[in-house]
Design a protein around this motif. Structure first.
Motif, PDB file in Angstrom:
ATOM      1  N   UNK A 188       0.830  -1.207   0.000  1.00  0.00           N
ATOM      2  CA  UNK A 188       0.000   0.000   0.000  1.00  0.00           C
ATOM      3  C   UNK A 188       0.865   1.258   0.000  1.00  0.00           C
ATOM      4  N   UNK A 189       0.428   2.253  -0.739  1.00  0.00           N
ATOM      5  CA  UNK A 189       1.033   3.577  -0.691  1.00  0.00           C
ATOM      6  C   UNK A 189       0.263   4.336   0.381  1.00  0.00           C
ATOM      7  N   UNK A 190       0.928   4.665   1.482  1.00  0.00           N
ATOM      8  CA  UNK A 190       0.263   5.256   2.646  1.00  0.00           C
ATOM      9  C   UNK A 190       0.813   6.643   2.926  1.00  0.00           C
ATOM     10  N   UNK A 191      -0.038   7.511   3.484  1.00  0.00           N
ATOM     11  CA  UNK A 191       0.384   8.870   3.830  1.00  0.00           C
ATOM     12  C   UNK A 191      -0.596   9.464   4.827  1.00  0.00           C
ATOM     13  N   UNK A 192      -0.158  10.528   5.466  1.00  0.00           N
ATOM     14  CA  UNK A 192      -1.068  11.349   6.242  1.00  0.00           C
ATOM     15  C   UNK A 192      -1.774  12.280   5.264  1.00  0.00           C
ATOM     16  N   UNK A 193      -2.914  12.796   5.645  1.00  0.00           N
ATOM     17  CA  UNK A 193      -3.644  13.748   4.814  1.00  0.00           C
ATOM     18  C   UNK A 193      -4.229  14.793   5.753  1.00  0.00           C
ATOM     19  N   UNK A 194      -3.828  16.046   5.544  1.00  0.00           N
ATOM     20  CA  UNK A 194      -4.306  17.125   6.409  1.00  0.00           C
ATOM     21  C   UNK A 194      -5.057  18.164   5.597  1.00  0.00           C
ATOM     22  N   UNK A 201      -8.406  23.485   8.610  1.00  0.00           N
ATOM     23  CA  UNK A 201      -9.257  22.865   9.633  1.00  0.00           C
ATOM     24  C   UNK A 201      -8.379  21.958  10.489  1.00  0.00           C
ATOM     25  N   UNK A 202      -8.993  21.265  11.393  1.00  0.00           N
ATOM     26  CA  UNK A 202      -8.240  20.361  12.273  1.00  0.00           C
ATOM     27  C   UNK A 202      -8.286  18.913  11.800  1.00  0.00           C
ATOM     28  N   UNK A 203      -8.768  18.667  10.597  1.00  0.00           N
ATOM     29  CA  UNK A 203      -8.902  17.298  10.106  1.00  0.00           C
ATOM     30  C   UNK A 203      -7.534  16.687   9.807  1.00  0.00           C
ATOM     31  N   UNK A 204      -7.219  15.576  10.478  1.00  0.00           N
ATOM     32  CA  UNK A 204      -5.977  14.828  10.245  1.00  0.00           C
ATOM     33  C   UNK A 204      -6.385  13.396   9.912  1.00  0.00           C
ATOM     34  N   UNK A 205      -6.093  12.994   8.675  1.00  0.00           N
ATOM     35  CA  UNK A 205      -6.544  11.707   8.157  1.00  0.00           C
ATOM     36  C   UNK A 205      -5.359  10.829   7.781  1.00  0.00           C
ATOM     37  N   UNK A 232      -8.302  -0.580  -7.975  1.00  0.00           N
ATOM     38  CA  UNK A 232      -7.514   0.310  -7.138  1.00  0.00           C
ATOM     39  C   UNK A 232      -8.414   0.841  -6.027  1.00  0.00           C
ATOM     40  N   UNK A 233      -7.928   0.736  -4.809  1.00  0.00           N
ATOM     41  CA  UNK A 233      -8.708   1.180  -3.652  1.00  0.00           C
ATOM     42  C   UNK A 233      -8.038   2.406  -3.044  1.00  0.00           C
ATOM     43  N   UNK A 234      -8.838   3.424  -2.778  1.00  0.00           N
ATOM     44  CA  UNK A 234      -8.410   4.614  -2.050  1.00  0.00           C
ATOM     45  C   UNK A 234      -9.123   4.531  -0.701  1.00  0.00           C
ATOM     46  N   UNK A 235      -8.348   4.274   0.354  1.00  0.00           N
ATOM     47  CA  UNK A 235      -8.914   4.015   1.677  1.00  0.00           C
ATOM     48  C   UNK A 235      -8.538   5.172   2.596  1.00  0.00           C
ATOM     49  N   UNK A 236      -9.528   5.916   3.050  1.00  0.00           N
ATOM     50  CA  UNK A 236      -9.301   7.057   3.937  1.00  0.00           C
ATOM     51  C   UNK A 236      -9.813   6.743   5.329  1.00  0.00           C
ATOM     52  N   UNK A 237      -9.031   7.129   6.325  1.00  0.00           N
ATOM     53  CA  UNK A 237      -9.406   6.925   7.727  1.00  0.00           C
ATOM     54  C   UNK A 237      -9.291   8.249   8.474  1.00  0.00           C
ATOM     55  N   UNK A 238     -10.245   8.489   9.357  1.00  0.00           N
ATOM     56  CA  UNK A 238     -10.211   9.668  10.218  1.00  0.00           C
ATOM     57  C   UNK A 238     -10.182   9.141  11.650  1.00  0.00           C
ATOM     58  N   UNK A 239      -8.974   8.838  12.158  1.00  0.00           N
ATOM     59  CA  UNK A 239      -8.863   8.236  13.494  1.00  0.00           C
ATOM     60  C   UNK A 239      -9.516   9.061  14.596  1.00  0.00           C
ATOM     61  N   UNK A 240      -9.425  10.387  14.516  1.00  0.00           N
ATOM     62  CA  UNK A 240      -9.995  11.249  15.556  1.00  0.00           C
ATOM     63  C   UNK A 240     -11.504  11.138  15.678  1.00  0.00           C
ATOM     64  N   UNK A 241     -12.172  10.709  14.625  1.00  0.00           N
ATOM     65  CA  UNK A 241     -13.625  10.575  14.652  1.00  0.00           C
ATOM     66  C   UNK A 241     -14.081   9.129  14.456  1.00  0.00           C
ATOM     67  N   UNK A 242     -13.113   8.213  14.302  1.00  0.00           N
ATOM     68  CA  UNK A 242     -13.454   6.796  14.185  1.00  0.00           C
ATOM     69  C   UNK A 242     -14.282   6.457  12.952  1.00  0.00           C
TER      70      UNK A 242
END
Length: 184
Positions: free
Chosen positions: A137-143, A147-151, A162-172
């Motif tokens: 997987x090609x992984x990265x942070x996304x800000x 705003x305060x969104x950290x993904x 091809x899958x683009x998988x986004x996670x927002x840990x702060x909001x689950x």
């Protein structure tokens, strides 16, 4: 579309590289170079024209990152297209939606860069932070700088898609967008 992204000389170089097999790419790249490391890892190649086939948890994720209820409800109706030219650890990408929710976006980045400026599907500024290979997987942070969104974002292959998988840990909350390769 991908060819429109590239200068004439770069296009010839990429076509030349594309026609060479993995062994010759390894031979051309000095030991320890990013290209040699990418070949040795046997990472997926994301090159191609990709069309959004389906998404999972789209509406809930968009609401979590601040999209209006109307945009979150209707965003999945737009056709998302991604054109990617992937050579070694460099990716040249064009992102667009039809009908357009924002102008088409062009991004060129290298695995290992600190930050890469970009924007999301409606034009909000984003920063891709430290893209790196994590297994296949090609992984990265996304800000979102305004705003305060950290993904977290990962791009990988699954069943030829091809899958683009986004996670927002702060909001689950998380979302997956699954892209199929456009037929020639």
């Amino acid at each position: 579309l991908v060819q429109a992204l590239l200068h004439k000389g770069a296009r010839k170089e990429l076509e030349s590289r594309r026609s060479q097999n993995t062994k010759s790419v390894q031979e051309m790249a000095p030991t320890g170079s990013p290209k040699a490391a990418a070949v040795a890892r046997k990472t997926p190649n994301f090159s191609g024209e990709w069309l959004l086939e389906r998404s999972e948890n789209h509406r809930e994720f968009l609401r979590a990152i601040g999209y209006s209820a109307l945009i979150a409800q209707t965003a999945f109706l737009a056709e998302a297209r991604q054109s990617i030219q992937h050579v070694g650890d460099e990716l040249r990408c064009r992102f667009e939606t039809v009908p357009p929710m924002a102008p088409a976006r062009f991004v060129v980045f290298h695995v290992g860069e600190d930050e890469v400026r970009g924007s999301d599907d409606i034009g909000r500024e984003t920063l891709l932070v430290k893209p790196t290979w994590r297994g296949q997987a090609l992984a990265a942070g996304l800000r979102y700088p305004k705003s305060s969104h950290v993904l977290r974002i990962e791009r990988y292959m699954e069943d030829g898609r091809m899958v683009e998988h986004l996670r927002y840990p702060g909001k689950g909350v998380e979302m997956r967008r699954i892209f199929a390769k456009a037929s020639a």
